[in-house]
Structure formats: C-alpha cells, structure tokens
Design an enzyme around this catalytic site. Structure first.
Site, PDB file in Angstrom:
ATOM      1  N   PHE A  74      -1.219   2.565  -7.551  1.00 31.51           N
ATOM      2  CA  PHE A  74      -0.076   2.078  -8.145  1.00 31.51           C
ATOM      3  C   PHE A  74       0.308   1.250  -9.075  1.00 31.51           C
ATOM      4  O   PHE A  74      -1.056   0.555  -9.852  1.00 31.51           O
ATOM      5  CB  PHE A  74       0.926   1.102  -6.702  1.00 31.51           C
TER       6      PHE A  74
ATOM      7  N   ILE B 247       4.082  -2.447  -5.127  1.00 28.57           N
ATOM      8  CA  ILE B 247       3.739  -3.008  -3.633  1.00 28.57           C
ATOM      9  C   ILE B 247       1.907  -3.223  -3.759  1.00 28.57           C
ATOM     10  O   ILE B 247       2.181  -4.039  -3.484  1.00 28.57           O
ATOM     11  CB  ILE B 247       3.494  -1.604  -3.248  1.00 28.57           C
ATOM     12  N   GLY B 248       1.581  -2.986  -5.580  1.00 27.66           N
ATOM     13  CA  GLY B 248       0.390  -3.694  -5.273  1.00 27.66           C
ATOM     14  C   GLY B 248       0.152  -5.468  -5.554  1.00 27.66           C
ATOM     15  O   GLY B 248      -0.824  -5.721  -5.081  1.00 27.66           O
ATOM     16  N   HIS B 249       0.989  -5.241  -6.502  1.00 29.99           N
ATOM     17  CA  HIS B 249       0.702  -6.867  -6.408  1.00 29.99           C
ATOM     18  C   HIS B 249       1.725  -7.533  -4.955  1.00 29.99           C
ATOM     19  O   HIS B 249       0.597  -8.434  -5.291  1.00 29.99           O
ATOM     20  CB  HIS B 249       1.915  -6.998  -7.810  1.00 29.99           C
TER      21      HIS B 249
ATOM     22  N   SER C  47       2.793  -0.652 -13.078  1.00 30.30           N
ATOM     23  CA  SER C  47       3.837  -0.780 -13.440  1.00 30.30           C
ATOM     24  C   SER C  47       4.102   0.481 -14.209  1.00 30.30           C
ATOM     25  O   SER C  47       5.441   1.237 -14.688  1.00 30.30           O
ATOM     26  CB  SER C  47       4.063  -1.909 -13.907  1.00 30.30           C
TER      27      SER C  47
ATOM     28  N   LYS D 177      -7.804  -1.583  -8.606  1.00 28.93           N
ATOM     29  CA  LYS D 177      -7.392  -1.241  -9.820  1.00 28.93           C
ATOM     30  C   LYS D 177      -8.411  -1.562 -10.913  1.00 28.93           C
ATOM     31  O   LYS D 177      -8.968  -0.317 -11.615  1.00 28.93           O
ATOM     32  CB  LYS D 177      -6.104  -0.692  -9.496  1.00 28.93           C
TER      33      LYS D 177
ATOM     34  N   GLY E 193       3.877  -9.198 -14.395  1.00 28.06           N
ATOM     35  CA  GLY E 193       5.700  -8.809 -14.113  1.00 28.06           C
ATOM     36  C   GLY E 193       5.299  -7.246 -14.013  1.00 28.06           C
ATOM     37  O   GLY E 193       4.443  -6.624 -13.362  1.00 28.06           O
TER      38      GLY E 193
ATOM     39  N   VAL F 251      -4.194  -0.730  -4.016  1.00 31.55           N
ATOM     40  CA  VAL F 251      -2.633   0.228  -3.531  1.00 31.55           C
ATOM     41  C   VAL F 251      -2.061   1.063  -3.850  1.00 31.55           C
ATOM     42  O   VAL F 251      -2.287   1.157  -5.203  1.00 31.55           O
ATOM     43  CB  VAL F 251      -1.923  -0.790  -3.057  1.00 31.55           C
TER      44      VAL F 251
ATOM     45  N   LEU G  20       6.577  -6.154 -10.715  1.00 29.08           N
ATOM     46  CA  LEU G  20       5.506  -6.507  -9.701  1.00 29.08           C
ATOM     47  C   LEU G  20       6.273  -5.159  -9.070  1.00 29.08           C
ATOM     48  O   LEU G  20       7.363  -3.893  -8.987  1.00 29.08           O
ATOM     49  CB  LEU G  20       6.509  -7.739  -9.264  1.00 29.08           C
TER      50      LEU G  20
END
Length: 281
Positions: free
Chosen positions: A185, A34-36, A187, A150, A30, A177, A32
């Site tokens: 990126f 841009i990478g996700h 969280s 990543k 969760g 990303v 979330l």
C-alpha cells in the site's frame, strides 16, 4: 477528533496528557490508506493518547514534480482517523509553522545508513526526513512513535536519529500492509492505471521468489536473477534491487548464518516510483 494546526496549541494541549499515561505519535504526509490506518490502530491500542501528524515535507522531495503531484486530502484523512478513534489528535501544520525560517533541512551523520539504496538515488532525502521527524519528536515528546516497514531504510535511519540526538522515544516498526495482489500500500498507487497497478504485483512476487532462492543461492545470483526478470516486464522499470544486512543496511558481501538480511527494490511504473522490501531470513 481534535484538529490542531499550530505548534503552540499542540504543546499546550499535550502538556497535561503526558502526566496521565503513554503518548503515541504516528508521523504521516497524509493521503492516508490502510497501511497508515494499521499504524494508527496499533498506536491507539498501546497508548492513552495518540497524535497523528499530517505534513507534506518539501525538503524530502528531490523531484519538484513529485512534490506538486503529492495528494493533499486532509478532509478524507480525518474521516479515516475518526473511524479508528474520535480521541485522536490530528496535527496538520503549514510549512511556515514547521519551518519557522528558511525551508531547508539540517545535515545529519547517519553512520552510512543514508548513503545506500534510497540515499544513493535521492540525494539529501534523509536529511529532509530527519529534520521534520526530529522536530515532531521534540515537539510531541511521545513515548512511542510508529513507522511502517515499507520504508525500512527510513525506519532504521529514524532509530539512528533518536540515538544520535538522545531522544527518549521507542521507535516501533510495523509490518507492511499489502493490497490483495501483494502490492505494498502506498499513496502513490492511486496514480497508477488499473492495468499497471495489477501488473505491479510482480514486484512482490519477485521478492517472494528471491527469498526462496536466497536460502540456497548466493546474493549475487539472486540479484542477477531478479534483474533479468524485470526485462520481461517493460512497463516496470527496475531502478535497483539490493540485498543488505537488516541492521546496518550494508550490501551483502558474504552470507553469514548469524546475520539478518533483507532485499530492497525500487521500480518505476508509469513514472511513479514504487519501493518494497522483504526479510530474507
């Protein structure tokens, strides 16, 4: 958008879908970003149905404070996914649903992939990752599962997991990303002050220069150079920088032209742990 919270409901819903095309899985915790979204977008393009799991797995956290601080933003996450496709299936179970009995991880033999870098600093972390990813792969039974580079060490470990458990799934690694300043990126970035979030761009800048130096310098020289650079940035506490073979994750001893290498790094900024990596050749 379909939100499912029970294993049984998910299994029942997916049963007919598996007969009518490819099924993709994007496991997430969760919060979330841009990478996700990039993982989900690729999964949507390559499969007729996609499951995005959202589950904060307690057994992969070594630090209880880190677990307590991990953001849980299901409503916002669903809004992000709806913009990608309203056909995505969101699986958001609670802890009791995923761990039917004790909340403990299984123990795996990842052939040494879990003993270096992240594994050396986060004991038991990859057992926790393996436990929940194996459960999701067996439950969803996807044709393809998508993970970001990543967490490159995690990606390699999940590939090993599929191999040792004989799970028939294609594990797909997707490019990192980055924010405009180069910071990968995550969280966790949201927990950084604006000043430090900008300064943390130095992590990627160091990796870029390390890649250039690796073309003509030894791995030892590159690591020592990079370590020295962080001494000039006291707000960024270097935990480790390592150069390893891309497939085995074994630390480099002597450079070989026929092998692929990556540089891996972990840094603390304002108590937030940031990781990144880059292909060197």
């Amino acid at each position: 958008m379909l939100l499912i919270k029970s294993r049984k409901q998910l299994k029942d819903h997916l049963s007919p879908l598996k007969k009518n095309g490819s099924l993709g899985l994007v496991p997430t915790m969760g919060a979330l970003h841009i990478g996700h979204a990039s993982l989900v977008e690729r999964a949507v393009k390559e499969n007729s149905s996609v499951v995005v799991s959202i589950f904060v797995n307690p057994t992969q956290f070594n630090n209880t404070e880190d677990l307590d601080n991990y953001p849980q933003t299901l409503t916002a996450d669903i809004e992000i996914l709806e913009k990608i496709s309203d056909q995505i299936i969101v699986f958001a179970p609670n802890i009791q649903e995923m761990y039917t009995e004790k909340v403990v991880s299984d123990t795996y033999d990842f052939d040494g992939l879990d003993k270096v870098m992240e594994g050396a600093f986060r004991e038991g972390h990859f057992n926790g990752v393996g436990t929940i990813v194996e459960a999701l792969l067996n439950l969803v039974q996807p044709n393809k599962a998508y993970f970001g580079e990543k967490d490159y060490q995690q990606l390699q470990i999940i590939r090993k997991l599929a191999e040792i458990r004989n799970i028939p799934v294609e594990i797909i690694g997707c490019p990192i990303v980055r924010e405009a300043n180069g910071l990968a990126f995550s969280s966790r970035n949201e927990r950084l002050s604006k000043k430090i979030r900008n300064e943390a761009s130095f992590i990627y800048k160091t990796l870029i220069t390390a890649k250039k130096k690796f073309g003509t310098k030894s791995a030892t020289h590159v690591i020592e150079w990079a370590s020295q650079q962080f001494k000039e940035h006291p707000d960024l506490e270097l935990e480790y920088i390592q150069i390893a073979q891309a497939d085995t994750l074994e630390p480099i001893i002597n450079k070989h032209q026929d092998k692929k290498y990556r540089a891996f790094i972990a840094v603390y900024a304002e108590g937030v742990r940031l990781i990144d990596n880059i292909a060197l050749n």
